[in-house]
Write a protein that holds these residues in place. Structure first.
Motif, PDB file in Angstrom:
ATOM      1  N   GLN A 155       0.869  -1.374  -0.023  1.00 41.26           N
ATOM      2  CA  GLN A 155       0.068  -0.073   0.003  1.00 41.26           C
ATOM      3  C   GLN A 155       0.751   1.103  -0.030  1.00 41.26           C
ATOM      4  OE1 GLN A 155      -2.870   0.076   3.061  1.00 41.26           O
ATOM      5  NE2 GLN A 155      -3.763  -1.998   2.540  1.00 41.26           N
ATOM      6  N   GLN A 169      -5.962   3.413   3.434  1.00 43.79           N
ATOM      7  CA  GLN A 169      -7.208   2.434   3.750  1.00 43.79           C
ATOM      8  C   GLN A 169      -8.000   3.142   4.861  1.00 43.79           C
ATOM      9  OE1 GLN A 169      -5.770  -1.146   5.276  1.00 43.79           O
ATOM     10  NE2 GLN A 169      -4.212  -0.373   6.476  1.00 43.79           N
ATOM     11  N   HIS A 203      -7.432  -0.508 -11.267  1.00 44.41           N
ATOM     12  CA  HIS A 203      -6.856   0.111 -10.183  1.00 44.41           C
ATOM     13  C   HIS A 203      -6.631   1.690 -10.473  1.00 44.41           C
ATOM     14  CE1 HIS A 203      -5.696  -4.096  -9.994  1.00 44.41           C
ATOM     15  NE2 HIS A 203      -5.527  -3.722  -8.405  1.00 44.41           N
ATOM     16  N   ALA A 204      -7.221   2.368  -9.396  1.00 42.98           N
ATOM     17  CA  ALA A 204      -6.833   3.815  -9.600  1.00 42.98           C
ATOM     18  C   ALA A 204      -5.722   4.324  -8.492  1.00 42.98           C
ATOM     19  CB  ALA A 204      -8.204   4.465  -9.349  1.00 42.98           C
ATOM     20  N   GLN A 209     -13.180   3.921  -0.410  1.00 45.63           N
ATOM     21  CA  GLN A 209     -13.412   2.733   0.530  1.00 45.63           C
ATOM     22  C   GLN A 209     -14.394   2.752   1.267  1.00 45.63           C
ATOM     23  OE1 GLN A 209      -9.658   1.381   2.060  1.00 45.63           O
ATOM     24  NE2 GLN A 209      -9.253  -0.087   0.314  1.00 45.63           N
ATOM     25  N   GLU A 272     -14.458 -10.274  -6.622  1.00 44.80           N
ATOM     26  CA  GLU A 272     -13.949  -9.685  -5.263  1.00 44.80           C
ATOM     27  C   GLU A 272     -14.498  -8.375  -4.818  1.00 44.80           C
ATOM     28  OE1 GLU A 272      -9.740 -10.225  -4.504  1.00 44.80           O
ATOM     29  OE2 GLU A 272     -10.133  -8.657  -3.051  1.00 44.80           O
ATOM     30  N   GLY A 274     -13.837  -6.905  -1.289  1.00 45.96           N
ATOM     31  CA  GLY A 274     -12.788  -6.507  -0.319  1.00 45.96           C
ATOM     32  C   GLY A 274     -12.436  -7.431   0.638  1.00 45.96           C
ATOM     33  N   ALA A 276     -12.090  -8.757   5.051  1.00 47.95           N
ATOM     34  CA  ALA A 276     -12.700  -8.459   6.328  1.00 47.95           C
ATOM     35  C   ALA A 276     -12.093  -9.670   7.237  1.00 47.95           C
ATOM     36  CB  ALA A 276     -14.054  -9.073   6.166  1.00 47.95           C
ATOM     37  N   GLY A 300     -14.007  -4.069   4.725  1.00 50.49           N
ATOM     38  CA  GLY A 300     -13.638  -2.940   3.945  1.00 50.49           C
ATOM     39  C   GLY A 300     -13.937  -3.072   2.586  1.00 50.49           C
ATOM     40  N   LEU A 301     -14.195  -2.251   1.874  1.00 47.76           N
ATOM     41  CA  LEU A 301     -14.496  -2.574   0.404  1.00 47.76           C
ATOM     42  C   LEU A 301     -14.304  -1.430  -0.656  1.00 47.76           C
ATOM     43  CD1 LEU A 301     -17.790  -1.606  -0.678  1.00 47.76           C
ATOM     44  CD2 LEU A 301     -18.273  -3.131   1.109  1.00 47.76           C
ATOM     45  N   ARG A 305     -16.081  -0.921  -7.190  1.00 45.66           N
ATOM     46  CA  ARG A 305     -16.594  -1.982  -7.666  1.00 45.66           C
ATOM     47  C   ARG A 305     -17.997  -2.340  -7.716  1.00 45.66           C
ATOM     48  NH1 ARG A 305     -11.732  -5.401  -6.508  1.00 45.66           N
ATOM     49  NH2 ARG A 305     -10.230  -4.250  -7.679  1.00 45.66           N
TER      50      ARG A 305
HETATM   51  C1  FA5 Z   1      -7.921  -3.109   2.515  1.00 45.56           C
HETATM   52  O1  FA5 Z   1      -7.651  -2.097   2.024  1.00 45.56           O
HETATM   53  C2  FA5 Z   1      -8.304  -3.344   3.740  1.00 45.56           C
HETATM   54  N1  FA5 Z   1      -8.196  -2.309   4.687  1.00 45.56           N
HETATM   55  C3  FA5 Z   1      -9.624  -4.086   3.813  1.00 45.56           C
HETATM   56  C4  FA5 Z   1     -10.136  -4.589   5.062  1.00 45.56           C
HETATM   57  C5  FA5 Z   1     -10.758  -3.838   6.011  1.00 45.56           C
HETATM   58  C6  FA5 Z   1      -9.629  -6.007   5.411  1.00 45.56           C
HETATM   59  C7  FA5 Z   1     -11.223  -4.517   7.373  1.00 45.56           C
HETATM   60  C8  FA5 Z   1     -10.028  -6.477   6.618  1.00 45.56           C
HETATM   61  C9  FA5 Z   1     -10.902  -5.717   7.511  1.00 45.56           C
HETATM   62  P1  FA5 Z   1      -7.383  -3.998   0.040  1.00 45.56           P
HETATM   63  O2  FA5 Z   1      -6.032  -3.624  -0.198  1.00 45.56           O
HETATM   64  O3  FA5 Z   1      -7.780  -5.503  -0.358  1.00 45.56           O
HETATM   65  O4  FA5 Z   1      -7.744  -4.241   1.675  1.00 45.56           O
HETATM   66  O5  FA5 Z   1      -8.426  -3.305  -0.384  1.00 45.56           O
HETATM   67  C10 FA5 Z   1      -9.910  -3.356  -0.268  1.00 45.56           C
HETATM   68  C11 FA5 Z   1     -10.656  -3.180  -1.615  1.00 45.56           C
HETATM   69  O6  FA5 Z   1     -10.304  -1.680  -2.153  1.00 45.56           O
HETATM   70  C12 FA5 Z   1     -10.184  -3.997  -2.607  1.00 45.56           C
HETATM   71  O7  FA5 Z   1     -11.092  -5.134  -2.637  1.00 45.56           O
HETATM   72  C13 FA5 Z   1     -10.664  -3.170  -3.892  1.00 45.56           C
HETATM   73  O8  FA5 Z   1     -12.122  -3.329  -4.068  1.00 45.56           O
HETATM   74  C14 FA5 Z   1     -10.444  -1.810  -3.475  1.00 45.56           C
HETATM   75  N2  FA5 Z   1      -9.011  -1.339  -3.988  1.00 45.56           N
HETATM   76  C15 FA5 Z   1      -7.932  -1.496  -3.464  1.00 45.56           C
HETATM   77  N3  FA5 Z   1      -6.910  -1.081  -4.280  1.00 45.56           N
HETATM   78  C16 FA5 Z   1      -7.724  -0.328  -5.188  1.00 45.56           C
HETATM   79  C17 FA5 Z   1      -7.179   0.603  -6.225  1.00 45.56           C
HETATM   80  N4  FA5 Z   1      -5.966   0.815  -6.534  1.00 45.56           N
HETATM   81  N5  FA5 Z   1      -8.273   0.956  -6.992  1.00 45.56           N
HETATM   82  C18 FA5 Z   1      -9.480   0.895  -7.009  1.00 45.56           C
HETATM   83  N6  FA5 Z   1      -9.880   0.055  -5.865  1.00 45.56           N
HETATM   84  C19 FA5 Z   1      -8.974  -0.738  -5.140  1.00 45.56           C
END
Ligand code: FA5
Length: 331
Positions: A155, A169, A203-204, A209, A272, A274, A276, A300-301, A305
């Protein structure tokens, strides 16, 4: 005397032939102005014998007066036509229907966000907000990232100072709530997050979120699953199913990623949404919460999406390009 009559005749002919008041103005100057032809004749008076002077002067003045009369009459008659032409040119047709002002509409991401507010709010979750420019502490440290954990590289983001960064996040909001509130807790946040990411269709570098968590007595994975099932049905219809698969995040144990499937979308393929899991006991202890008594879930999500899935949008770059032709299709 002969000369006066000639000039007068020429002038009357020119005035009658003039087609506009502008032309008449020029003729006025040419004959009656200071340097005009008739005025010029008056100057000849000095060269005449005294006995001829009164007669000559009188004749010039008479000619001037007559010309002035002819000129005024012509101006009057042309003015009417010119005014009418001007009115015609500027005419406004008051009977034409008015132009309907173009009303704006809510952005497709805002529509998704509104829906999430409605669903989580109805389930009793309270909205919480944190800053986009976040402390390292809330974004990583208090989320149980060991020092130099590789997940922080995943990240990698835009650091402003050693201690502040654009949050990567929404989970960062958790620590801010723990600081000021005690269980039972049910909170969620929605906001921009930032990552130093190569931009492509999915990806952006800047995206939204949703983060949601609950801490209470006896909270289990079943509550997490139930909450996500409800959210999925509200967003994608009753047939939407949620699948968990084991995954790792430093702030949950056990951790999962979850995907949604509904027969209506992508032929039921899993998409997919997010991550959890159950909030890591280290985090609860740091917040002064008794882990013998309380437990919590968090998920988180990515907001993008949701419309991507709901409307089959295949490139999230569309969301931020502000192309009316794209945006008009939703809402
Ligand atoms: C997280 O950011 C964790 N904070 C989520 C989480 C929260 C897990 C609480 C457990 C408990 P991740 O990096 O996978 O996880 O990102 C979560 C979601 O954000 C992804 O599934 C996707 O839908 C979205 N996301 C992540 N990166 C990008 C991106 N570069 N562009 C657009 N959407 C994204």
């Amino acid at each position: 005397m002969q000369r006066i009559a000639e000039v007068e005749e020429k002038a009357v002919a020119a005035i009658s032939a003039a087609a506009s008041t502008d032309e008449l103005k020029l003729l006025d100057q040419q004959y009656l102005g200071k340097k005009g032809e008739l005025t010029g004749l008056m100057r000849l008076i000095g060269t005449l014998p005294p006995e001829d002077k009164p007669q000559f002067g009188g004749a010039v003045n008479k000619a001037k007066a007559r010309l002035q009369g002819v000129l005024d009459a012509r101006v009057e008659s042309l003015k009417g036509g010119e005014r009418a032409a001007q009115y015609e040119k500027e005419r406004i047709d008051v009977t034409l229907p008015g132009l309907t002002p173009q009303a704006g509409r809510e952005h497709v991401l805002q529509l998704a966000i509104n829906r999430i507010h409605a669903v989580l709010g109805t389930m009793g979750f309270e909205y919480a907000e944190g800053p986009e420019l976040e402390d390292f502490k809330y974004n990583f440290d208090w989320l149980n990232y060991p020092e130099d954990h590789p997940a922080m590289d995943e990240q990698d983001t835009f650091y402003i100072t050693d201690d502040t960064l654009l949050r990567t996040q929404g989970t960062a909001v958790q620590g801010r709530v723990f600081e000021i509130e005690k269980p039972p807790l049910r909170h969620y946040s929605i906001g921009r997050t930032f990552r130093n990411e190569t931009v492509d269709r999915t990806h952006a570098h800047t995206f939204f979120q949703v983060d949601c968590f609950m801490v209470d007595e006896g909270v289990s994975m079943a509550h997490l699953k139930g909450t996500l099932d409800t959210l999925a049905s509200a967003m994608f219809g009753d047939e939407a199913k949620v699948r968990f698969r084991p995954d790792f995040f430093p702030f949950v144990e056990p951790g999962v990623d979850y995907a949604i499937s509904t027969p209506k979308l992508f032929g039921g393929k899993w998409v997919e949404l997010g991550g959890a899991g159950m909030i890591h006991p280290n985090i609860l202890r740091r917040a002064g919460i008794d882990t013998e008594k309380y437990s919590g879930f968090a998920f988180g999500l990515g907001v993008e999406r949701i419309p991507m899935m709901a409307w089959g949008i295949d490139d999230l770059r569309n969301f931020l390009e502000n192309d009316q032709r794209f945006l008009e299709q939703f809402g």
